[in-house]
Design a protein around this motif. Structure first.
Motif, PDB file in Angstrom:
ATOM      1  N   GLU A  32      -9.759  35.646 -42.954  1.00  0.00           N
ATOM      2  CA  GLU A  32      -8.369  35.135 -42.065  1.00  0.00           C
ATOM      3  C   GLU A  32      -9.426  33.335 -41.612  1.00  0.00           C
ATOM      4  O   GLU A  32      -8.456  32.372 -40.951  1.00  0.00           O
ATOM      5  CB  GLU A  32      -9.299  35.472 -40.618  1.00  0.00           C
ATOM      6  N   SER A  33      -9.779  33.091 -41.962  1.00  0.00           N
ATOM      7  CA  SER A  33     -10.502  31.446 -42.303  1.00  0.00           C
ATOM      8  C   SER A  33     -11.474  30.405 -43.282  1.00  0.00           C
ATOM      9  O   SER A  33     -11.268  31.938 -44.304  1.00  0.00           O
ATOM     10  CB  SER A  33     -11.595  31.329 -41.227  1.00  0.00           C
ATOM     11  N   LEU A  34     -10.499  30.066 -43.921  1.00  0.00           N
ATOM     12  CA  LEU A  34     -10.508  29.137 -44.703  1.00  0.00           C
ATOM     13  C   LEU A  34     -11.444  27.731 -45.002  1.00  0.00           C
ATOM     14  O   LEU A  34     -10.818  27.400 -44.225  1.00  0.00           O
ATOM     15  CB  LEU A  34      -9.210  29.195 -45.554  1.00  0.00           C
ATOM     16  N   GLY A  35     -12.079  27.195 -45.481  1.00  0.00           N
ATOM     17  CA  GLY A  35     -12.315  26.610 -45.772  1.00  0.00           C
ATOM     18  C   GLY A  35     -11.928  26.146 -47.293  1.00  0.00           C
ATOM     19  O   GLY A  35     -12.517  26.329 -47.790  1.00  0.00           O
ATOM     20  N   VAL A  36     -11.975  24.674 -47.471  1.00  0.00           N
ATOM     21  CA  VAL A  36     -11.641  23.493 -49.094  1.00  0.00           C
ATOM     22  C   VAL A  36     -12.561  22.458 -48.671  1.00  0.00           C
ATOM     23  O   VAL A  36     -12.474  21.947 -48.427  1.00  0.00           O
ATOM     24  CB  VAL A  36     -10.267  22.960 -49.159  1.00  0.00           C
ATOM     25  N   ILE A  58      -3.011  31.809 -42.875  1.00  0.00           N
ATOM     26  CA  ILE A  58      -4.133  31.521 -41.957  1.00  0.00           C
ATOM     27  C   ILE A  58      -3.648  30.669 -41.261  1.00  0.00           C
ATOM     28  O   ILE A  58      -2.965  29.506 -41.305  1.00  0.00           O
ATOM     29  CB  ILE A  58      -5.389  30.847 -42.972  1.00  0.00           C
ATOM     30  N   ARG A  59      -4.834  30.681 -40.523  1.00  0.00           N
ATOM     31  CA  ARG A  59      -4.029  29.995 -38.762  1.00  0.00           C
ATOM     32  C   ARG A  59      -4.091  28.715 -39.162  1.00  0.00           C
ATOM     33  O   ARG A  59      -5.427  28.734 -39.638  1.00  0.00           O
ATOM     34  CB  ARG A  59      -4.120  30.540 -37.289  1.00  0.00           C
ATOM     35  N   ASP A  60      -3.666  27.634 -38.791  1.00  0.00           N
ATOM     36  CA  ASP A  60      -3.971  25.635 -39.123  1.00  0.00           C
ATOM     37  C   ASP A  60      -5.354  26.107 -38.355  1.00  0.00           C
ATOM     38  O   ASP A  60      -6.419  24.818 -38.677  1.00  0.00           O
ATOM     39  CB  ASP A  60      -3.627  25.261 -38.667  1.00  0.00           C
ATOM     40  N   ASN A  61      -5.727  26.769 -37.295  1.00  0.00           N
ATOM     41  CA  ASN A  61      -7.272  26.297 -36.869  1.00  0.00           C
ATOM     42  C   ASN A  61      -7.819  26.603 -37.370  1.00  0.00           C
ATOM     43  O   ASN A  61      -9.193  26.828 -37.312  1.00  0.00           O
ATOM     44  CB  ASN A  61      -6.997  27.017 -34.691  1.00  0.00           C
ATOM     45  N   LYS A  62      -7.592  27.896 -38.582  1.00  0.00           N
ATOM     46  CA  LYS A  62      -8.842  28.477 -39.530  1.00  0.00           C
ATOM     47  C   LYS A  62      -9.065  27.980 -40.226  1.00  0.00           C
ATOM     48  O   LYS A  62      -9.311  28.274 -40.944  1.00  0.00           O
ATOM     49  CB  LYS A  62      -8.377  29.959 -39.398  1.00  0.00           C
ATOM     50  N   LEU A  63      -8.653  26.806 -40.346  1.00  0.00           N
ATOM     51  CA  LEU A  63      -8.701  25.835 -42.300  1.00  0.00           C
ATOM     52  C   LEU A  63      -8.789  24.854 -42.052  1.00  0.00           C
ATOM     53  O   LEU A  63      -8.504  23.578 -40.963  1.00  0.00           O
ATOM     54  CB  LEU A  63      -7.275  26.114 -42.434  1.00  0.00           C
ATOM     55  N   LYS A  64     -10.318  24.518 -42.408  1.00  0.00           N
ATOM     56  CA  LYS A  64     -10.557  23.287 -42.402  1.00  0.00           C
ATOM     57  C   LYS A  64     -11.235  22.138 -43.887  1.00  0.00           C
ATOM     58  O   LYS A  64     -11.389  23.675 -44.652  1.00  0.00           O
ATOM     59  CB  LYS A  64     -12.173  23.441 -41.764  1.00  0.00           C
ATOM     60  N   ILE A  65     -10.307  21.534 -44.031  1.00  0.00           N
ATOM     61  CA  ILE A  65     -10.100  20.753 -45.889  1.00  0.00           C
ATOM     62  C   ILE A  65     -10.906  19.565 -45.206  1.00  0.00           C
ATOM     63  O   ILE A  65     -11.484  19.145 -44.952  1.00  0.00           O
ATOM     64  CB  ILE A  65      -8.768  20.229 -46.006  1.00  0.00           C
ATOM     65  N   ILE A  66     -12.023  19.661 -45.995  1.00  0.00           N
ATOM     66  CA  ILE A  66     -13.253  18.051 -46.294  1.00  0.00           C
ATOM     67  C   ILE A  66     -13.124  17.848 -47.788  1.00  0.00           C
ATOM     68  O   ILE A  66     -12.337  18.323 -49.234  1.00  0.00           O
ATOM     69  CB  ILE A  66     -14.902  18.723 -46.172  1.00  0.00           C
ATOM     70  N   ALA A  67     -12.834  16.333 -47.721  1.00  0.00           N
ATOM     71  CA  ALA A  67     -13.096  15.845 -49.064  1.00  0.00           C
ATOM     72  C   ALA A  67     -14.091  15.048 -49.545  1.00  0.00           C
ATOM     73  O   ALA A  67     -15.599  14.706 -48.471  1.00  0.00           O
ATOM     74  CB  ALA A  67     -11.533  14.736 -49.336  1.00  0.00           C
ATOM     75  N   PHE A  68     -14.942  15.131 -50.921  1.00  0.00           N
ATOM     76  CA  PHE A  68     -15.768  13.454 -50.991  1.00  0.00           C
ATOM     77  C   PHE A  68     -15.341  12.810 -52.123  1.00  0.00           C
ATOM     78  O   PHE A  68     -14.695  13.244 -52.758  1.00  0.00           O
ATOM     79  CB  PHE A  68     -16.653  15.185 -52.206  1.00  0.00           C
ATOM     80  N   SER A  69     -16.437  11.590 -51.851  1.00  0.00           N
ATOM     81  CA  SER A  69     -15.293  10.687 -53.124  1.00  0.00           C
ATOM     82  C   SER A  69     -16.959   9.870 -53.855  1.00  0.00           C
ATOM     83  O   SER A  69     -18.052  10.021 -52.199  1.00  0.00           O
ATOM     84  CB  SER A  69     -14.724   9.190 -52.241  1.00  0.00           C
TER      85      SER A  69
END
Length: 176
Positions: A32-36, A58-69
């Motif tokens: 139900e929740s997803l991290g990327v 998965i609802r938008d408020n249960k999705l979190k995308i983070i990035a690395f550089s």
């Protein structure tokens, strides 16, 4: 430069400790929740993951995308959370509050979508409190629970295989 080497060794030691203590507990709880976690230096199309999350219902408020550089400038301002090597201290200490919040969130699944062998990316994946970790083939197979053998640029194959295995593991319902 010597201090940088010592710092990397302390982070590696912390990473190995986390991976050796890791308890894999795969249940059939629905996702139900997803991290990327992405390496923006390798792939910068985060919309692929938003569409994938919508497909998984998965609802938008249960999705979190983070990035690395590896860089600390550039197009990083367009991301919700973007971090770089300066956000890490000795022994894997996190200096970025938003990154710390991401790590403390208990996602049902975490997708680690990067190929390059970057110590900070592996540390973030290992430190995440996600229940089920999905990634593509990497040098250290202890990091993820489900490893999809595909190339980074072949997202459609990654998506197809992930859906197949999540259905088999009863983590999603196949309603097609």
């Amino acid at each position: 430069m010597i201090l940088k080497g010592f710092k990397e060794k302390s982070i590696e030691k912390h990473l190995n400790k986390l991976l050796s203590e890791r308890q894999v507990n795969v249940t059939d709880k629905q996702i139900e929740s997803l991290g990327v976690i992405l390496n923006i230096d390798e792939i910068d199309d985060f919309e692929l993951f938003r569409k994938f999350a919508n497909f998984l219902k998965i609802r938008d408020n249960k999705l979190k995308i983070i990035a690395f550089s590896k860089n600390d400038k550039g197009m990083l301002t367009s991301w919700d959370v973007c971090f770089n090597p300066k956000d890490f201290g000795w022994n894997g200490a996190i200096k970025n509050a938003e990154l710390q919040l991401f790590l403390e969130t208990k996602y049902d699944a975490l997708i680690s979508y990067y190929e390059e062998d970057v110590l900070e990316l592996k540390l973030i994946t290992a430190m995440s409190k996600a229940q089920f970790k999905i990634g593509i083939v990497q040098d250290d197979e202890r990091i993820n629970d489900l490893i999809i053998k595909t190339k980074l640029k072949d997202f459609d194959l990654f998506k197809e295989e992930t859906i197949k295995y999540l259905t088999i593991l009863n983590k999603i319902k196949n309603e097609q």
